[in-house]
Design a protein around this motif. Structure first.
Motif, mmCIF file in Angstrom:
data_model
loop_
_atom_site.group_PDB
_atom_site.id
_atom_site.type_symbol
_atom_site.label_atom_id
_atom_site.label_comp_id
_atom_site.label_asym_id
_atom_site.label_seq_id
_atom_site.Cartn_x
_atom_site.Cartn_y
_atom_site.Cartn_z
ATOM 1 N N PRO A 93 -24.866 -20.826 -8.134
ATOM 2 C CA PRO A 93 -26.293 -21.068 -8.058
ATOM 3 C C PRO A 93 -26.837 -22.296 -8.909
ATOM 4 C CG PRO A 93 -25.630 -18.729 -8.333
ATOM 5 C CD PRO A 93 -24.449 -19.525 -8.877
ATOM 6 N N ILE A 94 -28.085 -22.594 -8.676
ATOM 7 C CA ILE A 94 -28.791 -23.471 -9.290
ATOM 8 C C ILE A 94 -29.321 -22.859 -10.700
ATOM 9 C CG2 ILE A 94 -31.107 -24.837 -9.432
ATOM 10 C CD1 ILE A 94 -30.755 -25.197 -6.392
ATOM 11 N N ALA A 95 -29.594 -21.627 -10.476
ATOM 12 C CA ALA A 95 -29.875 -20.814 -11.837
ATOM 13 C C ALA A 95 -28.832 -21.019 -12.878
ATOM 14 C CB ALA A 95 -30.405 -19.576 -11.594
ATOM 15 N N LEU A 96 -27.581 -21.120 -12.509
ATOM 16 C CA LEU A 96 -26.535 -21.116 -13.448
ATOM 17 C C LEU A 96 -26.305 -22.554 -13.805
ATOM 18 C CD1 LEU A 96 -24.386 -19.734 -15.031
ATOM 19 C CD2 LEU A 96 -23.039 -19.051 -12.925
ATOM 20 N N PHE A 141 -25.080 -13.094 -17.181
ATOM 21 C CA PHE A 141 -26.232 -12.381 -16.322
ATOM 22 C C PHE A 141 -26.718 -13.102 -15.345
ATOM 23 C CE2 PHE A 141 -26.187 -10.222 -20.424
ATOM 24 C CZ PHE A 141 -26.026 -8.973 -20.162
ATOM 25 N N ALA A 142 -26.109 -14.214 -14.888
ATOM 26 C CA ALA A 142 -26.538 -15.260 -13.814
ATOM 27 C C ALA A 142 -26.284 -14.378 -12.457
ATOM 28 C CB ALA A 142 -25.698 -16.493 -13.651
ATOM 29 N N PRO A 143 -27.176 -14.772 -11.550
ATOM 30 C CA PRO A 143 -27.261 -14.005 -10.243
ATOM 31 C C PRO A 143 -25.932 -14.446 -9.410
ATOM 32 C CG PRO A 143 -28.754 -16.045 -10.185
ATOM 33 C CD PRO A 143 -28.366 -15.967 -11.653
ATOM 34 N N ASN A 144 -25.586 -13.440 -8.776
ATOM 35 C CA ASN A 144 -24.360 -13.549 -7.954
ATOM 36 C C ASN A 144 -24.562 -14.063 -6.319
ATOM 37 O OD1 ASN A 144 -21.439 -14.099 -7.129
ATOM 38 N ND2 ASN A 144 -21.207 -11.761 -6.895
#
Length: 358
Positions: A93-96, A141-144
Motif C-alpha cells: 500500500p501507499i501508506a506503507l 500496523f500498516a494496512p493489509n
C-alpha cells in the motif's frame, strides 16, 4: 475445560515465521523489502555523488562532474533505487511505501559518518532511534490490502465521489498557492513544498496504479489494453515533472537541512491521505492499528527532523588558503579563487607575479 477448535488454536501460533502469516502477507512483505532496499540504495548513491564532488574539488585541475566515473556510478544506483521504489508500489500500500523514505535519511546519516568521516552527533543517534522505531510500527500496523488493483477498479475509483471531492479541493488549494507564487512572488518554503506535496499525492496514486497493472500483466492478467493505464501513465509523468521543478526551486532558495524534513513530512502525509481516499487502504483496519500506524508516522517525522536539525554545510572559516600548507609555495603567499575561471580555484605562479611587477 473444552478443547478449542483447530481454527482457534492456529490463531495462537500464527506469527511472522508461520505459514499462514507468510502466505497472507508475502506480497506486502516483498513491497516492504523492495522499498527499504531501494531507499537505502538511494542514500548510497547520494553519498557516492557527494564523494565524487569532493574529489573533484581537491584536484589541481578540476573537471566537470559528469566526466567522473564515480559520479555516474552514483547516478546509476539512484536510478536503480527509484525503479525499486516504483516496483514496491505494485506490491504494498501507499501508506506503507511512502513513509519508508525515512530509510534514505537514516542511511545517508550512517554513510556520512562511516565513509565521509563526518562527526557523529547526539542528534543523529536520537533521530535514528526514533526513525527506526517509527519504521517498525509502520511495518507492523500498516494496512493489509489483498485486493488486486485491476484497471476496472482504478476506473471505478477515479469516478468515486470521495476522490472527486478530494481532487476538487486539491486543485483549488494548488491554484491559490500558485497565485501567491506567480503573481505575488511569494516563494516561502511552505508555499513551494505544499505545491510539491499536492503534486506528489497525484504522482503516488498514478505510480501505484501503473505499477500494479504492469505487475498483473506480467502475471498473465493483461491490463495494458485499458485506456486508464495510459491516462495514469501520463498523469504520473506530468505531475512528476512539475513536482521536480518546484522541489528544485526550493532547494535553490533554501538549505537542504530545511527542505528535506519538511518535504518528507508533507509528502508522506499527502501520500497517505490520497491512498486512504483513492484506494480505501484503511477501510477494514482496527482502530488500534490505525492509532499505532499514525504514532509510527509521528516518530519517523520526528526522527528525520532531529537528524536534519542544525546540520549545516561545512565552509572554510577564512576567505583564503594559507600557502604555507602547500608544498613549493611561500608562507607569505595567499591564493584566491578566480571568479572568472571554471575551476574551483587558481594558484598564481611566482613567474606570473614577477612578470606583473616588471
Amino acid at each position: 475445560m473444552g478443547i478449542l477448535p483447530v481454527s482457534e488454536q492456529n490463531v495462537f501460533f500464527e506469527g511472522p515465521l508461520s505459514g499462514p502469516w507468510y502466505s497472507k502477507h508475502k506480497t506486502q512483505l516483498l513491497g516492504v523489502l523492495l522499498a527499504t532496499a531501494s531507499n537505502f540504495l538511494i542514500s548510497v548513491s547520494l553519498s557516492i555523488q557527494k564523494c565524487a564532488h569532493l574529489r573533484l574539488a581537491c584536484q589541481t585541475e578540476p573537471k566537470p562532474y559528469y566526466t567522473s566515473k564515480l559520479w555516474w556510478c552514483g547516478i546509476i544506483l539512484l536510478g536503480l533505487g527509484e525503479v525499486g521504489n516504483f516496483t514496491a508500489y505494485g506490491f504494498a500500500p501507499i501508506a506503507l511505501v511512502a513513509p519508508l523514505g525515512c530509510v534514505s535519511v537514516i542511511g545517508t546519516a550512517v554513510i556520512s559518518v562511516l565513509f565521509l568521516k563526518q562527526t557523529v552527533r547526539a542528534a543523529d543517534i536520537l533521530g535514528g532511534t526514533l526513525a527506526v522505531a517509527g519504521t517498525y510500527l509502520l511495518v507492523t500496523f500498516a494496512p493489509n490490502v489483498p485486493q488486486e488493483l485491476t484497471a476496472r477498479r482504478v476506473q471505478n475509483n477515479l469516478v468515486s465521489w470521495p476522490f472527486l471531492v478530494y481532487v476538487i479541493l486539491e486543485i483549488i488549494t494548488f491554484c491559490i498557492l500558485l497565485y501567491f507564487y506567480k503573481r505575488k512572488a511569494v516563494k516561502h518554503i511552505m508555499i513551494l513544498l505544499m505545491m510539491v506535496a499536492l503534486l506528489a499525492s497525484l504522482t503516488v496514486l498514478a505510480v501505484k496504479a501503473v505499477a500494479s497493472m504492469i505487475t498483473l500483466s506480467v502475471k498473465g492478467k493483461m491490463q495494458l489494453t485499458y485506456p486508464v493505464f495510459y491516462i495514469m501513465l501520463i498523469l504520473m509523468a506530468t505531475s512528476c515533472v512539475f513536482q521536480v521543478k518546484f522541489l528544485n526551486q526550493a532547494m535553490h532558495l533554501y538549505e537542504a537541512t530545511a527542505v528535506v524534513p519538511i518535504n518528507f513530512i508533507l509528502f508522506t502525509t499527502s501520500a497517505i491521505v490520497s491512498g486512504v481516499i483513492f484506494y480505501q487502504e484503511f477501510q477494514s483496519a482496527a482502530l488500534l492499528s490505525v492509532f499505532m500506524f499514525l504514532f509510527g508516522c509521528l516518530l519517523s517525522f520526528l526522527g528525520v527532523f532531529v537528524i536534519a536539525r542544525n546540520k549545516k554545510e561545512e565552509h572554510l572559516q577564512v576567505p583564503y588558503i594559507d600557502c604555507g600548507r602547500i608544498p613549493g609555495q611561500k608562507l607569505t603567499g595567499k591564493i584566491q579563487p578566480d571568479s572568472y575561471s571554471s575551476c574551483y580555484g587558481t594558484l598564481n605562479n611566482e613567474d606570473d607575479s614577477v612578470k606583473t611587477q616588471s
